[in-house]
Design an enzyme around this catalytic site. Structure first.
Site, PDB file in Angstrom:
ATOM      1  N   ASP A 193       0.838  -1.200   0.000  1.00  9.69           N
ATOM      2  CA  ASP A 193       0.000   0.000   0.000  1.00  9.69           C
ATOM      3  C   ASP A 193       0.874   1.253   0.000  1.00  9.69           C
ATOM      4  O   ASP A 193       2.115   1.152   0.040  1.00  9.69           O
ATOM      5  CB  ASP A 193      -0.927  -0.053   1.226  1.00  9.69           C
ATOM      6  CG  ASP A 193      -2.321   0.454   0.892  1.00  9.69           C
ATOM      7  OD1 ASP A 193      -2.423   1.414   0.114  1.00  9.69           O
ATOM      8  OD2 ASP A 193      -3.298  -0.104   1.427  1.00  9.69           O
ATOM      9  N   ASP A 280     -10.111   3.136  -3.616  1.00 10.11           N
ATOM     10  CA  ASP A 280     -10.766   1.909  -3.135  1.00 10.11           C
ATOM     11  C   ASP A 280     -12.173   1.736  -3.691  1.00 10.11           C
ATOM     12  O   ASP A 280     -12.938   2.692  -3.786  1.00 10.11           O
ATOM     13  CB  ASP A 280     -10.861   1.940  -1.606  1.00 10.11           C
ATOM     14  CG  ASP A 280      -9.511   1.737  -0.943  1.00 10.11           C
ATOM     15  OD1 ASP A 280      -8.483   1.774  -1.646  1.00 10.11           O
ATOM     16  OD2 ASP A 280      -9.485   1.548   0.284  1.00 10.11           O
TER      17      ASP A 280
HETATM   18  C1  GLA Z   1      -6.037   1.052   1.489  1.00 10.76           C
HETATM   19  C2  GLA Z   1      -6.126   0.028   0.376  1.00 10.76           C
HETATM   20  C3  GLA Z   1      -7.196  -0.996   0.709  1.00 10.76           C
HETATM   21  C4  GLA Z   1      -6.886  -1.645   2.051  1.00 10.76           C
HETATM   22  C5  GLA Z   1      -6.727  -0.592   3.128  1.00 10.76           C
HETATM   23  C6  GLA Z   1      -6.212  -1.173   4.414  1.00 10.76           C
HETATM   24  O1  GLA Z   1      -7.190   1.826   1.555  1.00 10.76           O
HETATM   25  O2  GLA Z   1      -6.384   0.644  -0.848  1.00 10.76           O
HETATM   26  O3  GLA Z   1      -7.288  -1.960  -0.302  1.00 10.76           O
HETATM   27  O4  GLA Z   1      -5.715  -2.407   1.930  1.00 10.76           O
HETATM   28  O5  GLA Z   1      -5.826   0.419   2.732  1.00 10.76           O
HETATM   29  O6  GLA Z   1      -6.086  -0.198   5.414  1.00 10.76           O
END
Ligand code: GLA
Length: 635
Positions: A193, A280
């Site tokens: 990430d 996301d």
């Molecule tokens: C980000 C990523 C998600 C998930 C969260 C976890 O938002 O894009 O897919 O992994 O972090 O905190």
């Protein structure tokens, strides 16, 4: 056409001359002579499996993960290809300050409790998954801190301890952590990430309040210009190098999670095996369209070993729950068609059969896992309905998806030409398994709101003796796409903000990639057109680009090339060159307003065809759009 020997002589002479002169800068458009697309990692087809995030967020534990793993095995999903069991954010306790070794939160992963209270190991956990015929995935961040430490502040499983102990991301520990996760703990997959290099600026109140080490942001998600693209790419490359070093057998998957920022949609393919093309996903129809659109125009950037990632599946939740099976099937089918990783995000221990039937639709999974790796290409596009066509590797068969994005019924007419076929076409519906014929030139379907139909289509191909390049994006590597300044892509559906109110001005385009190479469209989403002639098939790209194409035994290349009518640069000329394994085979020069010229080349024994379009004597930085019309490999 030039003879290879003549060219070799010219090149020799040029080399001799330049030996005495000052070293010229390397020509970025010089043919490589071979395929240079990245081959690291193990993702010949899009990864399939499960991830804890969409099901549990940080409230993950070993019982939940192992319970899910058991269902994958018992239900037959594993045997369909769902082999990766991936833990997301929430697994960590702290970084041990004495030596920097990461500690697992053994309260939720009890099998990791080995060797005393200060040591822990995920080895028993991965051993267990491996013994079940599954593979194991872990999660980290490219910076010092993770997303949960910024966004999930009420999470029960946030890292604990001093500032240094709570630095659980890779920053300063790339080699150490990757070695621990892969060589020592035996993981097979990692998602990296980017919150640590995005939201930990010193000015953020939560950074002060929770006493995190501030990290001057390298990424500004709202601004490409304020993002340090080379620095972000270099950090992700360090991880790629560490992964290769810690995995001598090459059996790993590297998932870059930089949410479409930092122009990752252009370079992700050269660094990782999958890269998020957007922010996301949430379990909302509109948000699903958003993340889908961020990947669906990028067919030429994906292929075996590297995949656009519109984020994990949300089948089972919200707009895609068991009461919305139309939407759930559409979401799943869309991901399958564009070769997205199929990562389930549901608590499988309690999955209704109707949902299990979706993930386990063998025919839909088969499209996604087709060895050709040809991401579906848009055959018809609008904000309301779309048609996507995907070439299967037996080369005679296509998959086609009709999509009603809207909230009212829609009529969608399919033609053989959209499938690049002629005459009658046999269609098999891959959900109902019903067969039907497309005769008389077209067939019209009425689709309910948010409905999609997916067919396998068999018929006579337009090109009986070959393939248009736009039919085989998985066989093409865009080595350079000619984009000088990354621009935000405006044709991604913009949902109303799923995280808050409508009090700000709304979601602005922010994912770099606008102007990138497109199959059957120009880089700016126009019809491919040269001097008024429209090409239904072809590659649209900017000048100063180089593509590599796997010749795959075809003996002939052909295209009609020219400056596209949509170009903003009307002045500069373009030299089109076709190389076979590094040797110049054909060449033409074109100017705006000039009719398309035929370029053809013999490919006897050639493995890699390279297509270079170079502005001859550039006078302007305005985008110079070129069209490789009807570009095809033929017998
Ligand atoms: C980000 C990523 C998600 C998930 C969260 C976890 O938002 O894009 O897919 O992994 O972090 O905190």
């Amino acid at each position: 056409m030039l003879k290879a020997t003549l060219l070799a002589f010219t090149l020799l002479a040029a080399t001799a001359l330049s030996a005495t002169a000052a070293q010229p800068a390397a020509d970025p458009l010089a043919p490589a002579g071979h395929w240079t697309g990245a081959t690291a990692g193990r993702a010949a087809t899009p990864p399939m499996g499960w991830n804890s995030w969409n099901a549990f967020r940080t409230d993950v534990d070993e019982a939940k993960v192992m319970g899910t793993a058991k269902v994958l095995v018992d239900s037959g999903l594993r045997d369909l290809g769902y082999i990766y069991v991936n833990i997301d954010d929430g697994w960590w306790l702290k970084r041990r300050t004495s030596d920097g070794r990461m500690q697992v939160r053994t309260a939720i992963f009890p099998s990791a409790k080995v060797g005393g209270s200060e040591t822990s190991s995920f080895r028993p956990f991965t051993d267990k998954l491996h013994s079940m015929g599954l593979k194991a995935g872990i999660y980290t961040d490219i910076g010092g801190n993770a997303c949960s430490q910024a966004y999930d502040l009420h999470s029960p499983n946030l890292p604990e301890g001093t500032i240094a102990e709570r630095q659980i991301g890779l920053h300063g520990h790339v080699q150490q952590d990757i070695k621990l996760y892969f060589a020592d703990w035996g993981f097979d997959y990692i998602k990296v990430d980017a919150c640590g290099i995005n939201v930990y600026g010193a000015d953020r109140p939560f950074v002060k309040q929770h006493k995190y080490n501030a990290y001057p942001p390298l990424i500004d998600q709202a601004s490409i210009n304020r993002t340090n693209i080379p620095a972000v790419r270099a950090l992700y490359q360090q991880v790629a190098d560490a992964l290769a070093a810690s995995n001598p057998d090459g059996d790993y998957v590297y998932s870059i999670c930089a949410w479409g920022a930092a122009n990752v949609r252009a370079w992700g393919k050269d660094v990782g095996n999958l890269w998020r093309t957007s922010g996301d996903i949430t379990p909302q129809w509109s948000r699903m369209l958003h993340t889908f659109d961020s990947a669906s125009t990028r067919a030429l950037y994906a292929g075996p070993g590297h995949w656009n990632d519109p984020d994990m599946l949300f089948v089972g939740h919200g707009d895609f729950d068991v009461h919305h099976l139309t939407e759930a099937r559409t979401h799943f089918s869309l991901w399958a068609m564009i070769d997205a990783p199929l990562i389930i995000g549901y608590d499988l221990r309690n999955a209704p059969q109707a949902l299990m039937d979706i993930w386990s639709n063998k025919d839909i999974v088969r499209l996604n896992q087709d060895s050709g790796g040809h991401q579906a290409v848009m055959a018809y596009d609008s904000d309301d309905v779309q048609i996507f066509v995907k070439t299967l590797s037996d080369s005679g068969t296509k998959a086609v998806l009709l999509l009603n994005r809207g909230s009212g019924p829609a009529e969608i007419t399919l033609t053989p030409a959209q499938l690049k076929m002629v005459g009658d076409v046999a269609l098999t519906d891959l959900w109902s398994k019903k067969t039907m014929m497309l005769t008389g030139g077209e067939r019209t379907f009425t689709l309910q709101p948010r409905e999609s139909r997916v067919f396998e289509a068999k018929g006579k191909r337009q090109l009986a003796d070959g393939m248009y390049l736009s039919e085989i994006p998985g066989a093409i590597n865009i080595a350079r796409d000619g984009v000088i300044v990354p621009l935000p892509d405006p044709i991604v559906h913009r949902m109303s903000n799923p995280w808050g109110a409508t009090t700000n001005s709304g979601e602005r385009p922010s994912y770099g990639g606008w102007g990138g190479a497109r199959a059957d469209a120009t880089p700016y989403d126009q019809a491919l057109t040269v001097d008024g002639k429209v090409f239904a098939s072809g590659i649209g790209i900017l000048a100063n680009s180089r593509m590599e194409v796997k010749a795959a035994g075809f003996r002939h290349f052909e295209a009609k090339v020219g400056v596209d009518d949509s170009t903003r640069n009307l002045k500069d000329k373009v030299v089109f060159q076709v190389f076979g394994d590094g040797h110049l085979l054909a060449q033409a020069t074109a100017a705006y307003g000039q009719a398309a010229q035929t370029l053809s080349a013999d490919l006897a024994n050639v493995k890699t065809v390279e297509l270079v379009a170079r502005s001859e004597a550039p006078t302007s930085d305005l985008p110079l759009v070129v069209t490789w019309g009807d570009a095809a490999l033929r017998e």
